[in-house]
Motif scaffolding. Structure first.
Motif, PDB file in Angstrom:
ATOM      1  N   PRO A 239      19.615  10.150  10.716  1.00 39.86           N
ATOM      2  CA  PRO A 239      20.814   9.780  11.501  1.00 39.86           C
ATOM      3  C   PRO A 239      21.178   8.511  11.521  1.00 39.86           C
ATOM      4  N   GLU A 240      20.472   7.618  10.654  1.00 41.05           N
ATOM      5  CA  GLU A 240      20.782   6.279  10.677  1.00 41.05           C
ATOM      6  C   GLU A 240      21.586   5.953   9.204  1.00 41.05           C
ATOM      7  N   ILE A 241      21.984   6.757   8.733  1.00 41.93           N
ATOM      8  CA  ILE A 241      22.717   6.593   7.425  1.00 41.93           C
ATOM      9  C   ILE A 241      24.092   6.126   8.099  1.00 41.93           C
ATOM     10  N   PRO A 242      24.699   5.198   7.355  1.00 38.69           N
ATOM     11  CA  PRO A 242      26.259   4.865   8.086  1.00 38.69           C
ATOM     12  C   PRO A 242      27.204   5.734   7.645  1.00 38.69           C
ATOM     13  N   ARG A 243      28.185   5.963   8.406  1.00 36.34           N
ATOM     14  CA  ARG A 243      29.086   7.061   8.070  1.00 36.34           C
ATOM     15  C   ARG A 243      30.344   6.592   7.690  1.00 36.34           C
ATOM     16  N   SER A 244      30.670   5.301   8.134  1.00 38.52           N
ATOM     17  CA  SER A 244      32.173   4.978   7.678  1.00 38.52           C
ATOM     18  C   SER A 244      31.955   4.360   6.225  1.00 38.52           C
ATOM     19  N   PRO A 245      33.052   4.419   5.356  1.00 39.98           N
ATOM     20  CA  PRO A 245      32.936   4.129   4.080  1.00 39.98           C
ATOM     21  C   PRO A 245      32.581   2.789   4.178  1.00 39.98           C
TER      22      PRO A 245
ATOM     23  N   ASN B 129       0.845  -1.243  -0.077  1.00 37.66           N
ATOM     24  CA  ASN B 129      -0.106   0.105  -0.024  1.00 37.66           C
ATOM     25  C   ASN B 129       0.718   1.276   0.128  1.00 37.66           C
ATOM     26  N   LEU B 130       1.873   1.207   0.872  1.00 37.35           N
ATOM     27  CA  LEU B 130       2.627   2.323   0.750  1.00 37.35           C
ATOM     28  C   LEU B 130       3.464   2.724  -0.637  1.00 37.35           C
ATOM     29  N   THR B 131       3.829   1.657  -1.284  1.00 39.51           N
ATOM     30  CA  THR B 131       4.406   1.662  -2.672  1.00 39.51           C
ATOM     31  C   THR B 131       3.737   2.347  -3.548  1.00 39.51           C
ATOM     32  N   ARG B 132       2.333   1.834  -3.551  1.00 38.73           N
ATOM     33  CA  ARG B 132       1.219   2.059  -4.347  1.00 38.73           C
ATOM     34  C   ARG B 132       0.825   3.530  -4.394  1.00 38.73           C
ATOM     35  N   GLN B 133       0.725   4.213  -3.036  1.00 37.74           N
ATOM     36  CA  GLN B 133       0.484   5.569  -2.752  1.00 37.74           C
ATOM     37  C   GLN B 133       1.790   6.346  -3.256  1.00 37.74           C
ATOM     38  N   ILE B 134       2.769   6.098  -3.125  1.00 36.25           N
ATOM     39  CA  ILE B 134       4.120   6.757  -3.591  1.00 36.25           C
ATOM     40  C   ILE B 134       3.991   6.774  -5.194  1.00 36.25           C
ATOM     41  N   LEU B 135       3.699   5.531  -5.679  1.00 36.19           N
ATOM     42  CA  LEU B 135       3.897   5.745  -7.088  1.00 36.19           C
ATOM     43  C   LEU B 135       2.817   6.226  -7.738  1.00 36.19           C
ATOM     44  N   ARG B 136       1.602   6.446  -7.126  1.00 31.28           N
ATOM     45  CA  ARG B 136       0.548   7.087  -7.676  1.00 31.28           C
ATOM     46  C   ARG B 136       0.749   8.446  -7.877  1.00 31.28           C
ATOM     47  N   SER B 137       1.548   9.064  -7.116  1.00 31.38           N
ATOM     48  CA  SER B 137       1.845  10.513  -7.413  1.00 31.38           C
ATOM     49  C   SER B 137       3.074  10.840  -8.330  1.00 31.38           C
ATOM     50  N   GLN B 138       3.497   9.607  -9.210  1.00 28.32           N
ATOM     51  CA  GLN B 138       4.451   9.515 -10.393  1.00 28.32           C
ATOM     52  C   GLN B 138       5.550  10.649 -10.014  1.00 28.32           C
ATOM     53  N   PRO B 139       6.306  10.294  -8.958  1.00 35.73           N
ATOM     54  CA  PRO B 139       7.482  10.962  -8.651  1.00 35.73           C
ATOM     55  C   PRO B 139       8.688  10.563  -9.415  1.00 35.73           C
ATOM     56  N   HIS B 140       9.557  11.654  -9.633  1.00 37.36           N
ATOM     57  CA  HIS B 140      10.938  11.440 -10.157  1.00 37.36           C
ATOM     58  C   HIS B 140      11.994  11.305  -9.192  1.00 37.36           C
ATOM     59  N   VAL B 141      11.852  11.644  -7.888  1.00 43.64           N
ATOM     60  CA  VAL B 141      12.492  11.232  -6.811  1.00 43.64           C
ATOM     61  C   VAL B 141      11.574  10.877  -5.665  1.00 43.64           C
ATOM     62  N   ALA B 142      12.238   9.931  -4.977  1.00 42.24           N
ATOM     63  CA  ALA B 142      11.391   9.421  -3.959  1.00 42.24           C
ATOM     64  C   ALA B 142      12.476   9.636  -2.584  1.00 42.24           C
ATOM     65  N   ALA B 143      12.180  10.348  -1.809  1.00 40.17           N
ATOM     66  CA  ALA B 143      13.103  10.853  -0.746  1.00 40.17           C
ATOM     67  C   ALA B 143      12.499  10.155   0.767  1.00 40.17           C
ATOM     68  N   PHE B 144      13.304   9.817   1.533  1.00 47.99           N
ATOM     69  CA  PHE B 144      12.986   9.232   2.732  1.00 47.99           C
ATOM     70  C   PHE B 144      13.762   9.711   4.066  1.00 47.99           C
ATOM     71  N   SER B 145      12.941  10.045   5.095  1.00 47.53           N
ATOM     72  CA  SER B 145      13.759  10.265   6.259  1.00 47.53           C
ATOM     73  C   SER B 145      14.175   9.052   7.018  1.00 47.53           C
ATOM     74  N   TYR B 146      15.307   8.609   7.023  1.00 47.29           N
ATOM     75  CA  TYR B 146      15.861   7.396   7.486  1.00 47.29           C
ATOM     76  C   TYR B 146      16.089   7.539   9.012  1.00 47.29           C
ATOM     77  N   CYS B 147      15.362   6.988   9.937  1.00 44.52           N
ATOM     78  CA  CYS B 147      15.453   7.061  11.580  1.00 44.52           C
ATOM     79  C   CYS B 147      15.624   5.674  12.118  1.00 44.52           C
ATOM     80  N   ILE B 148      15.971   5.600  13.161  1.00 41.05           N
ATOM     81  CA  ILE B 148      16.058   4.073  14.033  1.00 41.05           C
ATOM     82  C   ILE B 148      14.553   3.195  13.971  1.00 41.05           C
ATOM     83  N   TRP B 149      13.477   4.319  14.047  1.00 43.74           N
ATOM     84  CA  TRP B 149      12.323   3.650  14.328  1.00 43.74           C
ATOM     85  C   TRP B 149      11.509   3.362  13.052  1.00 43.74           C
ATOM     86  N   ASN B 150      12.186   3.728  11.787  1.00 35.98           N
ATOM     87  CA  ASN B 150      11.309   3.304  10.503  1.00 35.98           C
ATOM     88  C   ASN B 150      12.492   2.785   9.483  1.00 35.98           C
ATOM     89  N   ALA B 151      13.479   2.463  10.122  1.00 36.04           N
ATOM     90  CA  ALA B 151      14.640   2.085   9.134  1.00 36.04           C
ATOM     91  C   ALA B 151      14.261   0.687   8.204  1.00 36.04           C
TER      92      ALA B 151
END
Length: 122
Positions: A107-113, A61-83
């Motif tokens: 804040p949950e995007i890894p920092r080390s290469p 359902n989440l995927t359908r809702q996002i694609l319904r808007s026909q985005p060129h870019v999908a951006a996400f807030s990446y936190c410990i509770w939603n990773a």
């Protein structure tokens, strides 16, 4: 016009059933909108769509809702509770729209290469 879909899956306190977010614009999207509107070459060329979605909502359902808007870019807030949920949504989007440009920040995007490389490959 470039469409940008921004997904924020709020943190839910299961004990009190309260959601630690509001219907206000998430900070990340607010910053992107503010910057875009300040740039002459971007102002008026971007269409933003914000999704504040229930963490119990199905990936399909989440995927359908996002694609319904026909985005060129999908951006996400990446936190410990939603990773985990965000990982699943990004994978589902890539299956349905392999060329969709996705951006993750927070804040949950890894920092080390090494960790970052592993994260991006998964």
């Amino acid at each position: 016009m470039v469409a940008l879909a921004y997904l924020d899956i709020p943190w839910m306190d299961k004990d009190t059933e309260s959601v630690a977010t509001s219907v206000n614009l998430p900070l990340g999207l607010g910053c992107v909108r503010s910057y875009a509107s300040s740039q002459k070459d971007l102002a008026g060329r971007l269409k933003f769509e914000n999704f504040l979605l229930d963490e119990d909502e199905s990936i399909d359902n989440l995927t359908r809702q996002i694609l319904r808007s026909q985005p060129h870019v999908a951006a996400f807030s990446y936190c410990i509770w939603n990773a985990r949920k965000t990982d699943s949504v990004v994978r589902a989007l890539k299956v349905r729209r392999p060329g969709l440009f996705t951006v993750l920040g927070g804040p949950e995007i890894p920092r080390s290469p090494e960790s970052l490389e592993k994260f991006l490959r998964e």
